[in-house]
Design a protein around this motif. Sequence first.
Motif, PDB file in Angstrom:
ATOM      1  N   CYS A  67       1.800  15.112  64.590  1.00 29.87           N
ATOM      2  CA  CYS A  67       0.242  14.994  64.381  1.00 29.87           C
ATOM      3  C   CYS A  67      -0.310  15.684  63.052  1.00 29.87           C
ATOM      4  CB  CYS A  67      -0.618  15.537  65.697  1.00 29.87           C
ATOM      5  SG  CYS A  67      -0.500  17.310  65.888  1.00 29.87           S
ATOM      6  N   GLY A  68      -1.291  15.215  62.440  1.00 33.22           N
ATOM      7  CA  GLY A  68      -1.722  16.044  61.294  1.00 33.22           C
ATOM      8  C   GLY A  68      -0.719  15.211  59.933  1.00 33.22           C
ATOM      9  N   LYS A  69      -0.726  16.103  58.756  1.00 36.59           N
ATOM     10  CA  LYS A  69      -0.352  15.320  57.606  1.00 36.59           C
ATOM     11  C   LYS A  69       0.190  16.433  56.689  1.00 36.59           C
ATOM     12  CE  LYS A  69      -3.321  12.306  55.823  1.00 36.59           C
ATOM     13  NZ  LYS A  69      -4.397  11.587  55.127  1.00 36.59           N
ATOM     14  N   LEU A  70       1.362  16.292  56.086  1.00 37.80           N
ATOM     15  CA  LEU A  70       2.018  17.186  55.227  1.00 37.80           C
ATOM     16  C   LEU A  70       2.875  16.254  54.388  1.00 37.80           C
ATOM     17  CD1 LEU A  70       5.281  18.387  55.998  1.00 37.80           C
ATOM     18  CD2 LEU A  70       3.976  17.942  57.984  1.00 37.80           C
ATOM     19  N   VAL A  71       3.231  16.958  53.212  1.00 33.22           N
ATOM     20  CA  VAL A  71       4.259  16.388  52.377  1.00 33.22           C
ATOM     21  C   VAL A  71       5.606  17.307  52.240  1.00 33.22           C
ATOM     22  CG1 VAL A  71       4.843  15.642  49.800  1.00 33.22           C
ATOM     23  CG2 VAL A  71       2.324  15.434  50.784  1.00 33.22           C
ATOM     24  N   GLU A  72       6.603  16.557  52.465  1.00 38.99           N
ATOM     25  CA  GLU A  72       7.952  17.153  52.481  1.00 38.99           C
ATOM     26  C   GLU A  72       8.373  16.956  50.829  1.00 38.99           C
ATOM     27  OE1 GLU A  72      10.267  19.101  53.915  1.00 38.99           O
ATOM     28  OE2 GLU A  72       9.261  18.762  56.075  1.00 38.99           O
ATOM     29  N   VAL A  73       8.514  18.071  50.185  1.00 37.76           N
ATOM     30  CA  VAL A  73       9.092  18.029  48.582  1.00 37.76           C
ATOM     31  C   VAL A  73      10.408  18.569  48.519  1.00 37.76           C
ATOM     32  CG1 VAL A  73       8.275  18.852  46.477  1.00 37.76           C
ATOM     33  CG2 VAL A  73       6.512  18.768  47.955  1.00 37.76           C
ATOM     34  N   LEU A  74      11.131  17.731  47.893  1.00 34.46           N
ATOM     35  CA  LEU A  74      12.529  17.974  47.796  1.00 34.46           C
ATOM     36  C   LEU A  74      12.835  18.095  46.262  1.00 34.46           C
ATOM     37  CD1 LEU A  74      12.469  16.477  50.619  1.00 34.46           C
ATOM     38  CD2 LEU A  74      14.426  15.269  49.903  1.00 34.46           C
ATOM     39  N   TYR A  75      13.684  19.116  46.079  1.00 36.48           N
ATOM     40  CA  TYR A  75      14.149  19.308  44.840  1.00 36.48           C
ATOM     41  C   TYR A  75      15.639  19.057  44.410  1.00 36.48           C
ATOM     42  CZ  TYR A  75       9.746  21.864  44.965  1.00 36.48           C
ATOM     43  OH  TYR A  75       8.256  22.197  45.077  1.00 36.48           O
ATOM     44  N   GLU A  76      16.024  19.169  43.369  1.00 30.09           N
ATOM     45  CA  GLU A  76      17.556  19.208  42.743  1.00 30.09           C
ATOM     46  C   GLU A  76      17.583  20.067  41.697  1.00 30.09           C
ATOM     47  OE1 GLU A  76      17.470  15.267  39.701  1.00 30.09           O
ATOM     48  OE2 GLU A  76      18.050  14.894  41.714  1.00 30.09           O
ATOM     49  N   GLU A  77      18.999  20.730  41.569  1.00 29.86           N
ATOM     50  CA  GLU A  77      19.340  21.779  40.623  1.00 29.86           C
ATOM     51  C   GLU A  77      19.103  21.045  39.347  1.00 29.86           C
ATOM     52  OE1 GLU A  77      22.604  23.991  41.573  1.00 29.86           O
ATOM     53  OE2 GLU A  77      21.601  24.447  43.702  1.00 29.86           O
ATOM     54  N   ASP A  78      18.599  21.499  38.239  1.00 26.57           N
ATOM     55  CA  ASP A  78      18.746  21.172  36.927  1.00 26.57           C
ATOM     56  C   ASP A  78      18.976  22.377  35.895  1.00 26.57           C
ATOM     57  OD1 ASP A  78      17.903  19.784  34.474  1.00 26.57           O
ATOM     58  OD2 ASP A  78      15.875  19.954  34.804  1.00 26.57           O
ATOM     59  N   SER A  79      20.078  22.378  35.601  1.00 24.19           N
ATOM     60  CA  SER A  79      20.565  23.726  34.905  1.00 24.19           C
ATOM     61  C   SER A  79      19.976  23.513  33.285  1.00 24.19           C
ATOM     62  CB  SER A  79      22.055  23.989  34.893  1.00 24.19           C
ATOM     63  OG  SER A  79      22.724  22.770  34.308  1.00 24.19           O
ATOM     64  N   LEU A  80      19.733  22.388  32.782  1.00 28.73           N
ATOM     65  CA  LEU A  80      19.199  22.282  31.500  1.00 28.73           C
ATOM     66  C   LEU A  80      17.860  21.897  31.275  1.00 28.73           C
ATOM     67  CD1 LEU A  80      22.513  19.716  30.630  1.00 28.73           C
ATOM     68  CD2 LEU A  80      22.092  22.125  30.155  1.00 28.73           C
ATOM     69  N   GLY A  81      17.266  21.539  32.163  1.00 31.36           N
ATOM     70  CA  GLY A  81      15.665  21.186  32.052  1.00 31.36           C
ATOM     71  C   GLY A  81      14.639  22.330  32.116  1.00 31.36           C
ATOM     72  N   ASP A  82      13.263  22.076  31.713  1.00 32.78           N
ATOM     73  CA  ASP A  82      12.647  23.017  31.535  1.00 32.78           C
ATOM     74  C   ASP A  82      11.510  22.931  32.925  1.00 32.78           C
ATOM     75  OD1 ASP A  82      13.490  24.124  29.276  1.00 32.78           O
ATOM     76  OD2 ASP A  82      12.374  22.695  28.232  1.00 32.78           O
ATOM     77  N   THR A  83      11.543  21.895  33.596  1.00 26.20           N
ATOM     78  CA  THR A  83      10.703  21.849  34.593  1.00 26.20           C
ATOM     79  C   THR A  83      10.956  22.751  35.798  1.00 26.20           C
ATOM     80  OG1 THR A  83      10.675  19.355  34.174  1.00 26.20           O
ATOM     81  CG2 THR A  83       9.677  19.946  36.257  1.00 26.20           C
ATOM     82  N   MET A  84       9.956  23.577  36.037  1.00 26.94           N
ATOM     83  CA  MET A  84       9.776  24.401  37.318  1.00 26.94           C
ATOM     84  C   MET A  84       8.493  24.057  38.228  1.00 26.94           C
ATOM     85  SD  MET A  84      12.266  26.181  36.367  1.00 26.94           S
ATOM     86  CE  MET A  84      12.204  27.498  37.498  1.00 26.94           C
ATOM     87  N   PRO A  85       9.059  24.001  39.434  1.00 22.06           N
ATOM     88  CA  PRO A  85       8.043  23.839  40.461  1.00 22.06           C
ATOM     89  C   PRO A  85       6.945  24.811  40.531  1.00 22.06           C
ATOM     90  CG  PRO A  85      10.348  23.968  41.536  1.00 22.06           C
ATOM     91  CD  PRO A  85      10.520  24.376  40.006  1.00 22.06           C
ATOM     92  N   MET A  86       5.780  24.605  40.883  1.00 20.01           N
ATOM     93  CA  MET A  86       4.778  25.618  40.939  1.00 20.01           C
ATOM     94  C   MET A  86       5.165  26.807  41.581  1.00 20.01           C
ATOM     95  SD  MET A  86       1.407  22.876  41.667  1.00 20.01           S
ATOM     96  CE  MET A  86       0.649  24.201  42.275  1.00 20.01           C
TER      97      MET A  86
END
Length: 149
Positions: free
Chosen positions: A64-83
């Motif tokens: 019941c209810g509502k949520l988002v599962e957030v998945l990540y992959e390793e990125d050794s070269l990128g600049d994107t960082m999760p909040m």
Amino acid sequence: MQIDKELIMDLFDKAVVSERKRMYYDLRTSSSDGSQRMLNALMPGTDVPIHRHPQSNENVICLCGKLVEVLYEEDSLGDTMPMRMDAQDVPNGKRLKESARYMLDPSVGNFGCVIPAGVWHTVEVIEPCVIYEAKDGKYGEDGSETNEK
């Protein structure tokens, strides 16, 4: 035992007053059971650190209810960082980038997901929810890793 409205409401009542804004209910039948099977009541605002389970898939079913599962992959070269995260938060200095989002909302037929072993993930709780979680290995002995310092 029966998983019914009374059990769900009891979990919500406990999660609301919990400092962590969540409460779990162990569904194992004995302490010698080598798995993790639980109900987990999650309130908006709960902080679930980005983590992974290298030795097990994680099965998540939203009752019941509502949520988002957030998945990540390793990125050794990128600049994107999760909040809520910077380079020193990531084990071994590895960067993570978001790779998938699964909206779990049984009212529209999105009931659950399987998170593959070793995949970094977290949840964003949209409205109070109860999920069923299942993983291999005893809690604390299953090789799970978190990015918390």
